[in-house]
Design a protein around this motif. Structure first.
Motif, PDB file in Angstrom:
ATOM      1  N   CYS A  78      -3.369   1.515   8.156  1.00  0.00           N
ATOM      2  CA  CYS A  78      -4.454   1.723   7.168  1.00  0.00           C
ATOM      3  C   CYS A  78      -5.396   1.381   7.733  1.00  0.00           C
ATOM      4  O   CYS A  78      -6.693   1.914   7.174  1.00  0.00           O
ATOM      5  N   CYS A 124       0.984  -3.327   3.976  1.00  0.00           N
ATOM      6  CA  CYS A 124       0.067  -4.394   3.997  1.00  0.00           C
ATOM      7  C   CYS A 124       0.215  -4.531   2.228  1.00  0.00           C
ATOM      8  O   CYS A 124       0.301  -3.707   1.741  1.00  0.00           O
ATOM      9  N   LYS A 164       0.828  -1.178   0.137  1.00  0.00           N
ATOM     10  CA  LYS A 164      -0.099  -0.023  -0.026  1.00  0.00           C
ATOM     11  C   LYS A 164       0.863   1.241   0.052  1.00  0.00           C
ATOM     12  O   LYS A 164       2.127   1.149   0.042  1.00  0.00           O
ATOM     13  N   CYS A 219       1.754   1.865   4.118  1.00  0.00           N
ATOM     14  CA  CYS A 219       2.165   0.661   5.053  1.00  0.00           C
ATOM     15  C   CYS A 219       2.507  -0.441   4.365  1.00  0.00           C
ATOM     16  O   CYS A 219       2.426  -0.498   3.029  1.00  0.00           O
ATOM     17  N   THR A 229      -5.020  -5.549   6.332  1.00  0.00           N
ATOM     18  CA  THR A 229      -5.210  -4.411   7.176  1.00  0.00           C
ATOM     19  C   THR A 229      -3.901  -4.344   8.067  1.00  0.00           C
ATOM     20  O   THR A 229      -3.468  -5.339   8.404  1.00  0.00           O
ATOM     21  N   CYS A 230      -3.693  -3.236   8.792  1.00  0.00           N
ATOM     22  CA  CYS A 230      -2.746  -2.875   9.950  1.00  0.00           C
ATOM     23  C   CYS A 230      -3.137  -1.850  10.481  1.00  0.00           C
ATOM     24  O   CYS A 230      -3.951  -0.996  10.038  1.00  0.00           O
TER      25      CYS A 230
HETATM   26 ZN   LIG Z   1      -1.696  -1.461   6.292  1.00  0.00          ZN
END
Ligand SMILES: [Zn+2]
Lengths: 94, 483
Positions: free
Chosen positions: B53, B37, B32, B35, B49-50
């Protein structure tokens, strides 16, 4: 000087519900801040580039390498409402 | 009195559409924008996701170097000037697909600006992050009596490049044509899947009209997310017609965002995101400026392939192809690559003929497939076209040979030999012509009397006898010789 309607407009944009006393207080506080900015505007700053950042760094970049994502239960774990798959929210159009 | 002439003048006035396009391109990086991901391709919702994000408090974004690289490539390919120093801004609004309450985008100092692609000027190219996906849950329940939706954050934070054109487009057809040029250019760069149905290429159009010949701009409306070239064309046409009708009736266009429904062809105002245009942009304090170094610029520059518009020009000027054929080969790089390999293998001056065989017979044979994925070798095509030029195989028979080559491969000369497809010639053809002229004595009399059309009867007899393997010009010559 900032008026009551402008305070209510900004509060609505920020999704804040203010009591009458808070509107009163914010009108005063925001006006003080704007007055301060106006004071600075009196200076001749034509040759000064606007400050967008206060740290003198550029190009802090990350290599395009994947890192592990959260397990779904972890991602959903702190949500107020889920269906086990997605974050449940009121429909924006409803 | 007086009102009628005014109304007539309004009704007769000619209008000119003024159209600008805003295109969002999902970049095909691995991760992304801010980040680590991985990008999602139909994974289960909320598995990519993390904390970054998801917009959790205390997290910090870090810019993806490859997204900046792709952004610079796009800017350069569109002839833009990369900004010596560009910064990110926060675009603030509340919507469930935006977990932070703002989108990280660029505002007054974009990554690149002032370019051109084809006959349309590019206003700016900037980087931003995509929003998450909102899935309307419908039956899956209600919240406090209201309908519920579910948010899937897999897409949230996907790197986007937004390309904004100047209002240089003058018709819906031109808009669709230009978007095709943009898509094939981006595909050639290898920076995006550019798939409109899947949303990796999305187009909005700003549409206004003005009396033809005037320089002022009318009030514009924004048409959102037309997810195919056909819908873009239909949507813009419908909006231009709607605005014309409004003005002819003496009304005025209101600035608004419209949604085009491809099923009904109707345009309806999008539910206004309340005061949504008050975005209160301010510099993103969590991200430092991007100031492309000479090394970054050079890396982007050297990654640029030959672009379709340049290739079309080269095929026209260097290989002598007609513009339509050159464009077709340049816009489908698989055909263009196959053409250039075949043209390199040619013996005589067959480039134009090879190009015509590719855009004609070959495309009719294989459709959208890549010719490199068939059994046909570029060298075999070049050899076959050479045989047609030399007259050793007639055009109609060569089409059959091509079909065999596509399906089974092989050597064209051997196929012609094995299937007895070689052009009839020499003594064999002379005998056939003699026989045909004897059988068609009436026609021969007419030819002698000056009726050239009567040749057709003799020609037909020869073609029947040789099953189409005779060369028409050669038969003509033999007939004249015998008159
Ligand atoms: Zn993320």
């Amino acid at each position: 000087m900032i008026d009551r309607d402008q305070v209510l407009h900004v509060a609505r944009l920020a999704r804040l519900r203010l009591t009458d006393e808070e509107v009163e207080r914010m009108t005063g506080e925001l006006s003080t801040i704007l007055d301060h900015i106006e004071k600075i505007s009196e200076l001749d700053l034509d040759d000064v580039a606007p400050t967008s950042h206060v740290v003198a760094m550029e190009n802090v970049l990350r290599p395009d390498e994947p890192r592990p994502s959260l397990p779904r239960e972890g991602a959903l774990g702190q949500a107020p409402d889920t269906d086990g798959v997605g974050f449940r929210v009121p429909s924006p159009g409803a | 009195m007086g009102a009628a002439p005014v109304a007539d003048a309004l009704a007769e006035r000619a209008y000119e559409p003024v159209i600008g396009l805003e295109i969002h391109v999902q970049l095909s990086t691995r991760t992304k924008m801010f980040c680590g991901c991985e990008l999602s391709f139909g994974e289960q919702p909320n598995t990519r996701t993390c904390p970054v994000c998801l917009g959790l408090p205390g997290t910090l974004p870090v810019t993806n170097a490859e997204a900046v690289h792709f952004g610079l490539m796009i800017g350069m390919a569109l002839g833009c000037e990369p900004a010596p120093r560009s910064i990110f801004h926060r675009k603030n609004y509340f919507y469930p697909d935006l977990p932070k309450g703002y989108q990280i985008s660029q505002y007054d100092i974009p990554l690149a600006r002032d370019g051109r692609l084809g006959d349309i000027r590019i206003h700016r190219v900037h980087l931003e992050e995509d929003a998450a996906k909102l899935v309307h849950a419908g039956a899956s329940g209600r919240i406090h009596g209201a309908e519920a939706s579910a948010v899937d954050f897999n897409r949230g934070g996907t790197p986007l490049v937004e390309i904004v054109t100047e209002p240089d487009v003058r018709s819906a057809a031109q808009a669709a044509e230009w978007l095709r040029l943009l898509r094939v250019t981006l595909r050639q760069l290898g920076v995006s899947d550019v798939n409109m149905e899947e949303g990796s290429l999305r187009c909005d159009a700003n549409v206004s009209i003005r009396p033809a010949g005037e320089a002022t701009l009318g009030t514009k409306t924004e048409l959102k997310n037309m997810n195919s070239f056909r819908f873009l064309e239909r949507g813009v046409n419908a909006e231009v017609a709607r605005q014309e009708e409004l003005l002819r009736e003496g009304g005025a266009v209101t600035q608004e965002t419209l949604h085009f429904d491809p099923r009904t062809g109707a345009l309806s105002p999008l539910r206004s995101k309340e005061e949504a245009h008050d975005y209160r942009y301010f510099p993103e304090p969590d991200l430092v400026p991007i100031a492309p170094t000479e090394e970054m610029l050079e890396r982007a520059r050297s990654a640029l392939p030959e672009l379709p518009a340049q290739r079309a020009e080269r095929l026209e000027s260097d290989m002598g192809l007609v513009p339509d054929t050159a464009r077709l080969l340049a816009f489908r790089s698989d055909l263009g690559d196959f053409f250039e390999r075949a043209a390199a293998a040619r013996v005589g001056d067959d480039s134009k003929a090879i190009a015509n065989w590719i855009v004609g017979e070959l495309v009719a044979n294989i459709g959208d497939a890549d010719p490199a994925d068939t059994k046909l070798e570029p060298e075999s095509l070049a050899a076959l076209v050479g045989m047609v030029r030399e007259g050793t195989v007639a055009g109609s028979a060569a089409k059959d040979v091509l079909t065999t080559l596509v399906a089974e491969g092989g050597d064209p000369a051997e196929i012609v030999e094995a299937e007895n497809l070689g052009a009839a010639g020499g003594d064999e053809l002379a005998r056939v012509v003699d026989q045909a002229m004897a059988d068609q004595a009436d026609a021969v009399e007419k030819i002698r009397a000056g009726n050239d059309k009567a040749t057709g009867a003799v020609m037909g007899a020869v073609m029947r006898a040789t099953e189409g393997r005779a060369d028409g010009a050669e038969v003509q010559r033999l007939i004249r010789e015998r008159l």
